[in-house]
Design a protein around this motif. Structure first.
Motif, short mmCIF file in Angstrom:
data_model
loop_
_atom_site.label_atom_id
_atom_site.label_comp_id
_atom_site.label_asym_id
_atom_site.label_seq_id
_atom_site.Cartn_x
_atom_site.Cartn_y
_atom_site.Cartn_z
N ASN A 1 0.88 -1.25 -0.11
CA ASN A 1 0.05 0.14 -0.05
C ASN A 1 0.86 1.24 -0.16
O ASN A 1 0.68 2.32 -0.54
N ARG A 2 1.96 1.38 0.91
CA ARG A 2 2.69 2.33 0.87
C ARG A 2 3.55 2.82 -0.34
O ARG A 2 3.46 3.96 -0.72
N ALA A 3 3.79 1.62 -1.21
CA ALA A 3 4.39 1.99 -2.50
C ALA A 3 3.55 2.28 -3.28
O ALA A 3 3.80 3.49 -4.04
N ARG A 4 2.32 1.89 -3.36
CA ARG A 4 1.19 2.46 -4.11
C ARG A 4 0.76 3.86 -3.94
O ARG A 4 0.71 4.61 -4.91
N VAL A 5 0.53 4.24 -2.74
CA VAL A 5 0.39 5.59 -2.37
C VAL A 5 1.43 6.42 -2.88
O VAL A 5 0.98 7.67 -3.42
N SER A 6 2.84 6.10 -2.41
CA SER A 6 3.80 6.98 -2.93
C SER A 6 3.77 7.39 -4.42
O SER A 6 3.93 8.39 -4.86
N LEU A 7 3.36 6.07 -5.28
CA LEU A 7 3.48 6.24 -6.64
C LEU A 7 2.38 7.01 -7.09
O LEU A 7 2.61 7.99 -8.03
N LEU A 8 1.14 6.91 -6.50
CA LEU A 8 0.13 7.83 -7.05
C LEU A 8 0.25 9.30 -6.56
O LEU A 8 -0.12 10.04 -7.49
N LEU A 9 0.94 9.47 -5.50
CA LEU A 9 1.02 10.94 -5.03
C LEU A 9 2.34 11.61 -5.71
O LEU A 9 2.23 12.85 -5.73
N ALA A 10 3.00 10.89 -6.18
CA ALA A 10 4.53 11.36 -6.47
C ALA A 10 4.48 12.62 -7.43
O ALA A 10 4.79 13.80 -7.35
N PRO A 11 3.87 12.22 -8.70
CA PRO A 11 3.72 13.37 -9.73
C PRO A 11 3.10 14.84 -9.29
O PRO A 11 3.70 15.88 -9.40
N SER A 12 2.12 14.89 -8.53
CA SER A 12 1.61 15.79 -7.80
C SER A 12 2.30 16.58 -7.07
O SER A 12 2.46 17.81 -7.10
N LEU A 13 2.75 15.69 -6.14
CA LEU A 13 3.76 16.45 -5.08
C LEU A 13 4.81 16.96 -5.70
O LEU A 13 5.33 18.29 -5.30
N ILE A 14 5.80 16.13 -6.79
CA ILE A 14 6.70 16.84 -7.18
C ILE A 14 6.39 18.08 -7.97
O ILE A 14 7.14 19.15 -7.51
N ILE A 15 5.54 18.17 -8.84
CA ILE A 15 5.13 19.43 -9.39
C ILE A 15 5.06 20.61 -8.42
O ILE A 15 5.56 21.61 -8.59
N LEU A 16 3.85 20.28 -7.31
CA LEU A 16 3.85 21.41 -6.23
C LEU A 16 4.81 21.79 -5.76
O LEU A 16 5.23 23.03 -5.45
N CYS A 17 5.70 20.84 -5.23
CA CYS A 17 6.86 21.23 -4.29
C CYS A 17 8.00 21.85 -5.22
O CYS A 17 8.34 22.94 -4.66
N VAL A 18 8.08 21.49 -6.33
CA VAL A 18 9.29 22.04 -6.96
C VAL A 18 8.81 23.63 -7.62
O VAL A 18 9.39 24.74 -7.29
N LEU A 19 7.45 24.07 -7.92
CA LEU A 19 7.22 25.03 -8.31
C LEU A 19 6.52 26.06 -7.41
O LEU A 19 7.07 27.08 -7.06
N PHE A 20 5.86 25.59 -6.39
CA PHE A 20 5.20 26.20 -5.18
C PHE A 20 6.06 26.46 -4.20
O PHE A 20 6.70 27.60 -3.93
N PHE A 21 6.62 25.44 -3.54
CA PHE A 21 7.64 25.55 -2.55
C PHE A 21 9.12 26.11 -3.14
O PHE A 21 9.48 27.11 -2.38
#
Lengths: 286, 349, 275
Positions: free
Chosen positions: A3-23
């Motif tokens: 589950n952990r790996a699946r959740v990370s995979l699902l969230l990764a694209p969103s979080l990467i874009i937001l973290c890089v751009l926004f933060f």
């Protein structure tokens, strides 16, 4: 896959874009506000920009105006959305049309209603013309300043117009999901109509719309487009002041622009933090 | 104590043609505990809400002690409703929930606190005042809801499916509590339910409602032993039927002639004979006995149930709980219909 | 009698509020409709002196910037929408259907762009965008538009997935459907209305963006809002109005398509304040 790996995979694209751009952008903003930008040779950070901002009378006037507009807007939006949702809960002739129109502002871009407001409420606008033709005013300068005025009335009108249905739809769905039973129960326990609204409906509606109201407050606090067209050059709201400094030909004004952006962010973050704290306190009283 | 009269009560909802409640006439005695029983959508809750004043009346009258209350607002009727899902206000603690009605009446705070403690003791929830509803079990919530209703000393207590949401073991407990409260407060009580068992367990009298119309209003025994129609008989457990011709307290059927009680007020002619599966005796015991084939033997744990062939139709028979008599499938066996357990309906449809 | 009186005052109140909504929503839009076809409309005339198709001829003229700006706006908004769907649907699934550590923190990260003004972070970003050659490009503009749209898409899909019962998928699998078939026959049809609604609002958020476009696009990537603002500031009311009507079209289309979903889907509306 765990589950952990699946959740990370699902969230990764969103979080990467937001973290890089926004933060990333936020961090760069903080650095620039401290006049620290090694890649263009600025390598001795200082607080000059903040000192400048906090000694600038224009900044405080802008802050005051921004707060005034956001607070009045939010209060009006909450009141009007509850009143309108309570009305729309009833059945009446033409309800489908009213319902449809009620949701219309949600999709109308801010720019369009801003221009509409200008045409309607300016001193040469439609309302002024009607007033003149009815003999209420004899000259267009006698018409009260409703846009580009010092109280931001036109700006508030646009925000309220856009945001009432947004919150109202949420109130409607809260009312729908709670049904009539709570109110009926209160009535049968001896509450009159006002008491059952005050003690039963309101305490259920308010927590339901608070998160959305904070989002609209934050939007009103930080948005640029509406006050750009409907505000005065001085005092202007914070976002306009910040962008004006940022866009200044004198690049030395940039750190102060960034300081202002950091201030706005910090202000809203503190607000959300206080809200969370309040929420925890209210729900964890026991 | 308050008596409730419903006179020609009718309710038609806006935008519908069929009345939800039609020409409803009922007299509820002061201090009585009455059940409105019927399938969902039969109009029982609508009637309850008209008594509470929460739904307006389309036609007819609601009277309390002979006084018409149609135009009295719900908050002034002193009629309290307790909802099936309890509806404890989630943002108030238990004490605030219970004290709500008194607060609405502007009772001073210290008196509210005193009366809340008092009533929480009565429903065995002493000390639970500061808790939040989401920290309570289903049975506890139910008791809070009852306390919240009773604290204002209502004239009439209305309960919506009071036992349906509870586990079997809680049902008995809650039934005792409701009966105790009903006695202690001497409050006229009406509850609605779709479950005949719930109605039988609690009510002095039951009003059975189908499609907005009152079918029968009587003690629960009457529904078992003297149903007014096949449909009513079916609603209260299993019933066996056979058509026949009545003449001189005897009914001639395809399986023989059965003697019936003399006091049945059914005229001679075509009739339907009704008997409950648990009333049929095993073995041939003189009058009204017959033989037939066992079609199925169903082991039920505490007893055995037989399906017996009745000239093409099948009857249910509850067998001996001690297994002293045990018939095999496909064998022929004797049965007896006790004369005093037979009930007749006019006509054979 | 009392009931009748109560009903009358209730109906009067409903009438006032209903009429208020109708007038309040329609009237502010009307002057633009008239301005868009007027020739001269001086104070205090209630109606224009003469009609004119000047604005529309200008718009239709391939040499005007309107067509290219519309095209830019469309390309940017469509790309933004597609990317938002691609990253927002999985993220929404994670938040809506799974329980995991640090969920609260991740929700906070995803929600923060709807609290913190994108203007504030975009100003800081521009320096880096210039360095990376993204400034003044359509691609750069698409990237910044993602800041408000991804959170919106994610939150609204989390709401869809929270109401989604995975037992349907299990039932399909046990009836013999493979992974791919299960996805196309069961999962997709169930979440599709949610995706469509979310995507349309993501489109509108991008479509209405002004300040982010101007900071990163540097005035070189011209979109419809940019033209609108410049016409509005220049005082050409006829042209402004005509553009404003074109600008409004997608909203009307989208409202008609989504109005029946709106009232039921409040959970995912966290981003509507951004449009």
């Amino acid at each position: 896959m765990t589950n952990r790996a699946r959740v990370s995979l699902l969230l990764a694209p969103s979080l990467i874009i937001l973290c890089v751009l926004f933060f990333g952008g936020f961090l760069l903003g903080i650095m620039q506000s401290l006049n620290y930008m090694p890649m263009i040779g600025l390598d001795s950070p200082n607080f000059e920009a903040y000192k400048m901002m906090f000694t600038d009378e224009q900044f405080f006037q802008s802050l005051l105006l921004t707060l005034w507009i956001s607070i009045v807007t939010t209060v009006l939006v909450i009141v009007l959305s509850i009143v309108s949702a309570l009305a729309l809960r009833n059945t009446f002739v033409g309800k489908r049309l009213v319902n449809f129109l009620y949701q219309f502002p949600i999709t109308v871009p801010y720019v369009v209603i801003t221009i509409g407001t200008l045409f309607l409420f300016s001193q040469s606008g439609s309302v002024a013309r009607i007033a003149y033709n009815m003999g209420i005013i004899s000259d267009q300068s006698m018409f009260p300043e409703l846009v580009n005025d010092k109280f931001g009335l036109g700006i508030i009108f646009v925000y309220v117009w856009k945001q009432v249905p947004f919150i109202g739809v949420i109130v409607l769905s809260i009312l729908q999901s709670m049904g009539n039973n709570f109110e009926e129960l209160a009535r049968s326990l001896g509450a009159n109509k006002w008491q059952s609204f005050r003690h039963v409906l309101l305490p259920i509606i308010i927590p339901g719309i608070l998160p959305a109201s904070i989002i609209t407050f934050a939007y009103t606090f930080g948005s640029y487009e509406v006050p750009f067209l409907l505000g005065r050059p001085y005092p202007a709201v914070l976002s306009i002041l910040a962008y004006r400094l940022y866009d200044n030909v004198d690049l030395n004004a940039r750190p102060e622009a960034m300081a202002m952006a950091v201030f706005m962010t910090a202000f809203l973050v503190v607000l959300v933090f206080l809200y969370k704290k309040l929420l925890n306190k209210a729900s964890g009283r026991d | 104590m308050t008596n409730i009269s419903l006179r020609n009560l009718t309710k038609v909802y806006e935008g519908t043609k069929e009345p939800a409640v039609e020409n409803f006439n009922l007299e509820i005695e002061p201090g009585e505990l009455v059940a409105f029983l019927g399938p969902s959508g039969c109009g029982k809750t609508t009637t309850l809400k008209m008594i509470a004043g929460l739904h307006s009346v389309t036609g007819g009258d609601v009277l309390f002690n002979g006084e018409r209350v149609n135009d009295i607002k719900p908050e002034n009727r002193e009629v309290v409703m307790v909802y099936q899902n309890y509806l404890l206000f989630p943002y108030m603690n238990i004490a605030e929930n219970v004290g709500f009605g008194l607060k609405m009446r502007h009772v001073p705070k210290d008196e509210i606190a005193r009366r809340v403690d008092e009533i929480l003791k009565l429903v065995k929830l002493e000390g639970y005042g500061p808790r939040k509803p989401n920290q309570m079990s289903g049975g506890q919530k139910q008791r809070v809801a009852l306390a919240r209703a009773l604290i204002i000393r209502p004239k009439i207590l209305l309960l919506d499916e009071p036992l349906s949401n509870l586990d079997a073991h809680l049902r008995d407990e809650m039934r005792e509590l409701i009966l105790t409260i009903h006695k202690e407060f001497d409050v006229t009580t009406v509850f609605v339910t779709h479950d005949q068992e719930e109605a039988v367990l609690l009510a002095d009298r039951i009003a059975l409602i189908f499609e907005g119309k009152l079918q029968q209003f009587s003690r629960s025994e009457d529904f078992y032993e003297r149903p007014a129609s096949k449909r009513i008989a079916d609603f209260f457990g299993n019933a066996n039927y056979i058509a026949g011709e009545k003449k001189d307290n005897k009914v001639a059927t395809a399986l023989g002639t059965f003697a019936v009680r003399e006091d049945l007020k059914v005229p001679d002619g075509r009739v339907t004979l009704i008997i409950r599966p648990e009333s049929i005796e095993l073995g041939k015991n003189g009058e009204n006995s017959f033989e037939t084939k066992i079609a199925r033997r169903i082991y039920m744990g505490t007893y055995i149930r037989y399906r017996i062939d009745m000239d093409g139709a099948f009857w249910d028979v509850v067998g001996d709980p001690h297994y002293n008599v045990d018939y095999d499938e496909d064998k022929t066996a004797g049965f007896t219909l006790p004369k005093n357990k037979i009930w007749l309906l006019e006509g054979d449809k | 009698m009392e009931n009748v009186k109560q009903n009358n005052s209730r109906n009067a109140l409903l009438f006032i509020i209903g009429l208020g909504i109708i007038i309040g929503v329609i009237v502010p839009i009307v002057p633009q409709l008239v301005w868009a076809v007027s020739h001269r409309w001086a104070f205090p005339d209630l109606l224009p002196e003469a009609m004119s198709g000047r604005a529309w001829k200008y718009i239709a003229n391939p040499n005007s910037k309107v067509l290219s700006a519309t095209l830019n706006s469309l390309v940017i908004a469509i790309c933004v929408t597609v990317i938002s769907i691609l990253v927002g649907v999985p993220a929404g699934k994670a938040l809506g259907m799974y329980k995991f550590k640090a969920k609260g923190a991740i929700e906070l990260i995803i929600l923060s762009p709807s609290i913190i003004p994108p203007l504030a972070v975009t100003m800081g970003m521009q320096v880096i965008f210039i360095r990376m050659g993204l400034s003044d490009t359509i691609f750069g503009v698409i990237l910044v538009h993602l800041i408000p749209t991804i959170p919106y898409m994610t939150v609204s899909m989390a709401g869809v997935f929270a109401n989604y019962d995975p037992a349907y998928e299990e039932q399909a699998r046990s009836l013999g459907a493979g992974t791919v078939k299960t996805f196309f026959l069961i999962t997709l049809p169930t979440i599709f209305p949610g995706i469509v609604t979310g995507a349309m609002f993501a489109f509108l958020i991008s479509w209405g963006q002004y300040i982010l476009t101007i900071i990163i696009g540097g005035g070189r990537v011209i979109t419809l809002p940019l033209l609108l603002f410049s016409f509005a500031s220049s005082g050409d009311f006829t042209l402004t109005s005509a553009l404003s009507i074109i600008f409004l079209l997608p909203s009307i289309i989208i409202l008609v398509i989504t109005s029946k979903y709106l009232s039921g889907q409040s959970s995912g509306m966290g981003g509507f304040g951004n449009i």
